[in-house]
Design an enzyme around this catalytic site. Structure first.
Site, short mmCIF file in Angstrom:
data_model
loop_
_atom_site.label_atom_id
_atom_site.label_comp_id
_atom_site.label_asym_id
_atom_site.label_seq_id
_atom_site.Cartn_x
_atom_site.Cartn_y
_atom_site.Cartn_z
N GLY A 158 0.80 -1.21 0.00
CA GLY A 158 0.00 0.00 0.00
C GLY A 158 0.83 1.26 0.00
O GLY A 158 2.05 1.25 0.09
N GLN A 159 0.11 2.38 -0.16
CA GLN A 159 0.69 3.70 -0.08
C GLN A 159 -0.13 4.52 0.89
O GLN A 159 -1.36 4.43 0.89
CB GLN A 159 0.68 4.38 -1.46
CG GLN A 159 1.55 3.70 -2.51
CD GLN A 159 3.02 4.00 -2.35
OE1 GLN A 159 3.38 4.97 -1.72
NE2 GLN A 159 3.88 3.17 -2.91
N GLY A 160 0.50 5.33 1.71
CA GLY A 160 -0.24 6.13 2.68
C GLY A 160 0.36 7.50 2.82
O GLY A 160 1.18 7.94 1.99
N GLY B 29 4.11 7.19 2.98
CA GLY B 29 4.82 6.69 1.81
C GLY B 29 4.46 5.24 1.57
O GLY B 29 3.29 4.87 1.62
N VAL C 9 4.11 1.14 2.10
CA VAL C 9 3.87 0.17 3.17
C VAL C 9 4.25 -1.22 2.65
O VAL C 9 3.80 -1.63 1.58
CB VAL C 9 2.40 0.18 3.62
CG1 VAL C 9 2.19 -0.78 4.78
CG2 VAL C 9 1.97 1.59 4.01
N ASP D 116 -8.49 12.38 9.98
CA ASP D 116 -8.34 11.83 8.62
C ASP D 116 -9.16 10.56 8.48
O ASP D 116 -8.67 9.53 8.01
CB ASP D 116 -6.87 11.55 8.33
CG ASP D 116 -6.62 11.37 6.82
OD1 ASP D 116 -7.45 11.82 6.02
OD2 ASP D 116 -5.59 10.76 6.46
#
Length: 736
Positions: free
Chosen positions: A571-573, A576, A578, A690
């Site tokens: 993933g991306q968060g 940056g 994951v 968020d």
């Protein structure tokens, strides 16, 4: 549109079946859909039909056990699988107007005694809704459209009202001057086309009409048929009606009477305007004048010895129902006359389409990698409800492909160089296949590519040095592990062995560096007596002990080992990238690394570590550990195997996870309870700031937990009047 039985064996027009079909010398294409035999000649039209088997890899050929039907109607192709199935007719002349027609004869081929209803698309535009009312109906539809490229897609779309099918598909180019009302932004779909006064019970088609339009015979008991001769087709005429239609006509049996025709809006397009034409011709001496009235109001007057047709200048829609009357004024020597007429529905064409270069590249990829089991038919990005799987399009009107994921697709052979023609790609994943050969040098020209995963294949040769440089500079995340015969530049050692060697060297180097840093930090602490809370915690944990909250600090070498050298991106968060990892005790973890471009800095990192180490709740993601070495900020969380809620809700693949209502309610309740704990269970309270579906993670039982507390902030304590609502991570919902 339903038609009576057309004995002339009508070239089944298989246009909808839409495959490449046989292209005649005039550029026409005729397909018998579902037919598995050799090419044959239809005796009624002298048209050559061919099987569609070589030009479509979906659908199931079926037959109708009725020898009284023309050959074209004795077979069909049914599409029991997939939402959209398309034929891709190639070899066409671009910027040319084509007459495209499709035929459908059900014949109760499946013994279901159920008639389907489905949609037909030409390219990205809805063309027609097929809705047969009888098993014996010969349903046909045709459209005149300018084909802008050398290919066109004809697609059948399942709307969950039965299995789509098609009997025949046909495309025939028209003369460049014909039907000028057709343009790149407008097409014409036939509503009715009549041959008035004909004594035949069969329709006029090719060769009597060189453009193979279907003219159905039509008469009335109140009319007297007429026959003329010597009609000569004018090659400059923009309509070019066939002579056999113009040489028959009808007039009212009452000399003082009139001729009337009418039509209603079609059910499949009730609101679009009409374009219509009426034809007049005779060879009888004298003056015949015809007054044309639309719904009782005079529209125009024709002298039939001079004018041959009368058309609307532009498509119009003045009435919900059109009633047209032809009468003779007192100055006319004869009663009114009518030879034929045509009525079309004018459709605006969508200007949205996927970039032609991207489409060509994808079709080459499909061919080279033999992607026969994918939904790669029709336009890749439009309509959005039927876009291709395994790719992502941007939102520009001229859609471009920005991500392609063919991982785990059983691909073999070499990587197609045409992938490099997708020059807007930001992410390409070809991992976990059996691809061979070298990595194309042209990949270096993909300037927007930020992620390239070629791992777990059988690639050979040297890795292009440009890709290595981009990876080293942080511009590109390159994954090439588990390619045993793949070599890095200036090395004869395979990447897999070299990777292990590099990890060993890195571990030794990092370990030595950490010992020195530890000693230096200890001296500073003893000397200055200024102890930073986060550093103390980090030092204690580096002795492989757990703090009171259960989190521990990891070294860089430990992180490399946990992630197997950063093997799997999950993933991306806001931070940056994951990565997936596994601890020594077997526990699965998610390792989140702060990117260099992240908006979160050292303070935010320390804040999240402190926050997560003191917050524990059933519905909040748990922190297992962290790393803070060499300016690299890393958080280690518990792994949630079902990923985030956003990925599940937005997954359009046929095999995607579908949450039932009980699961959805439980997820909502779990997220709410986690949020409630942050607001009321923590002292001081915490505002997440968020909340969004991508920050709601799911475990193997689909139980939800909130994540990304680094974006949070302490709520007001006694005496405070407000809290900051500045969003520190990716934009999301700011909870009240």
């Amino acid at each position: 549109m339903e038609r009576p039985k057309l004995i002339f064996c009508v070239h089944l027009l298989g246009l909808l079946c839409f495959t490449y079909v046989v292209c005649g010398q005039d550029g026409s294409v005729y397909l018998d859909c579902g037919y598995m035999g050799a090419e044959y000649l239809d005796p009624s039209t002298t048209i050559h039909y061919t099987s569609d088997a070589m030009y479509i890899d979906t659908g199931e050929p079926m037959t109708i056990n009725n020898s009284s039907l023309s050959t074209q109607y004795q077979s069909l192709r049914a599409f029991k699988q997939g939402k959209r199935n398309c034929y891709n007719v190639t070899g066409l002349t671009h910027n040319r107007t084509y007459l495209i027609r499709a035929w459908f004869v059900h014949g109760n081929y499946d013994s279901s005694f159920q008639l389907p209803k489905f949609d037909l698309y030409l390219g990205v535009d809805h063309w027609f809704t097929v809705n047969p009312q009888n098993f014996k109906d010969q349903v046909w539809t045709e459209t005149m459209s300018i084909i802008m490229t050398e290919y066109v897609a004809v697609c059948l779309v399942n709307i969950d009202l039965g299995t789509p099918f098609i009997s025949a598909l046909e495309l025939r180019p028209l003369a460049g001057s014909m039907y000028p009302v057709v343009n790149p932004s407008r097409s014409l779909t036939t509503l009715v086309r009549r041959d008035i006064g004909s004594s035949s019970d069969t329709a006029v088609r090719y060769m009597l009409d060189p453009y193979d339009r279907v003219w159905e015979p039509y008469t009335s008991k109140d009319w007297v048929p007429l026959n003329f001769s010597s009609f000569v087709i004018d090659s400059n005429d923009e309509l070019q009606p066939p002579a056999v239609v113009m040489e028959t006509a009808a007039q009212p049996s009452d000399p003082n009477g009139s001729i009337s025709v009418s039509w209603d809006p079609p059910t499949w397009d009730p609101d679009s305007p009409f374009f219509f034409c009426f034809y007049f011709f005779e060879s009888t001496p004298g003056s015949r004048i015809v007054v044309v009235e639309l719904n009782g109001a005079e529209w125009d007057t024709m002298n039939t010895t001079i004018n041959t047709w009368l058309c609307t200048k532009e498509p119009e829609r003045r009435f919900s129902q059109y009633h047209v009357t032809f009468r003779a004024p007192s100055a006319s020597s004869f009663p009114p006359i009518l030879n034929g007429y045509e009525v079309y529905v004018a459709n605006m064409r969508s200007q949205l389409a996927t970039d032609a270069g991207d489409v060509a590249a994808l079709m080459d990829i499909k061919d080279k990698l033999r992607l026969t089991n994918r939904s790669w038919t029709g336009d890749p990005c439009f309509p959005e409800d039927y876009s291709w799987d395994a790719l992502t399009c941007n939102q520009a009107p001229n859609r471009r492909i920005i991500a392609l994921d063919l991982s785990g697709s059983g691909l073999n052979g070499e990587i197609p160089a045409s992938i490099a023609n997708l020059n807007e790609l930001t992410s390409l994943n070809l991992s976990n296949n059996q691809l061979t050969g070298p990595i194309p040098e042209r990949f270096a020209h993909l300037t927007k590519l930020t992620s390239l995963d070629l791992s777990r294949n059988n690639l050979t040769g040297l890795v292009p040095s440009t890709l290595i440089d981009k990876n080293n500079s942080g511009v590109l995340l390159l994954r090439i592990f588990q390619n045993p015969s793949l070599l890095r530049p200036n090395s004869s050692e395979p990447t897999q062995k070299k990777s292990k060697k590099n990890v060993f060297i890195v571990v030794i180097s990092v370990s030595a560096t950490m010992v020195l840093l530890f000693a230096f930090a200890f001296i500073l602490i003893m000397k200055r007596r200024k102890i930073n809370g986060t550093k103390i915690l980090s030092m204690r944990n580096r002795k492989n002990s757990s703090n009171s909250d259960g989190a521990r600090a990891f070294t860089h070498s430990e992180i490399v080992k946990i992630t197997n050298d950063y093997e799997k991106v999950i993933g991306q968060g806001g931070y940056g990238t994951v990565f997936y990892g596994r601890l020594a005790d077997g526990r699965e973890v998610a390792v989140k690394i702060l990117s260099k471009d992240s908006r979160q800095g050292v303070k935010e990192f320390s804040a999240e570590v402190k926050l997560l180490m003191r917050v524990h709740h059933k519905y909040l993601a748990s922190l297992i550990g962290f790393s803070e070495e060499d300016k690299e900020k890393i958080l280690v969380y518990e792994y949630m195997p079902k990923g985030n809620l956003y990925s599940i809700l937005s997954d359009k693949r046929s095999n995607s996870i579908v949450l039932n209502w009980e699961q959805r309610i439980q997820i909502a309740l779990s997220a709410a309870q986690g949020l409630e704990y942050l607001h009321y269970g923590c002292k001081p309270s915490i505002v997440h700031r968020d909340i969004k579906t991508s920050n709601i993670l799911l475990n193997e039982k689909f139980e939800a937990k909130l994540a990304d507390f680094g974006l949070s902030r302490f709520g007001p304590t006694e005496g405070d009047t407000h809290i900051s609502t500045t969003v520190m991570g990716t934009p999301g919902y700011v909870d009240p």
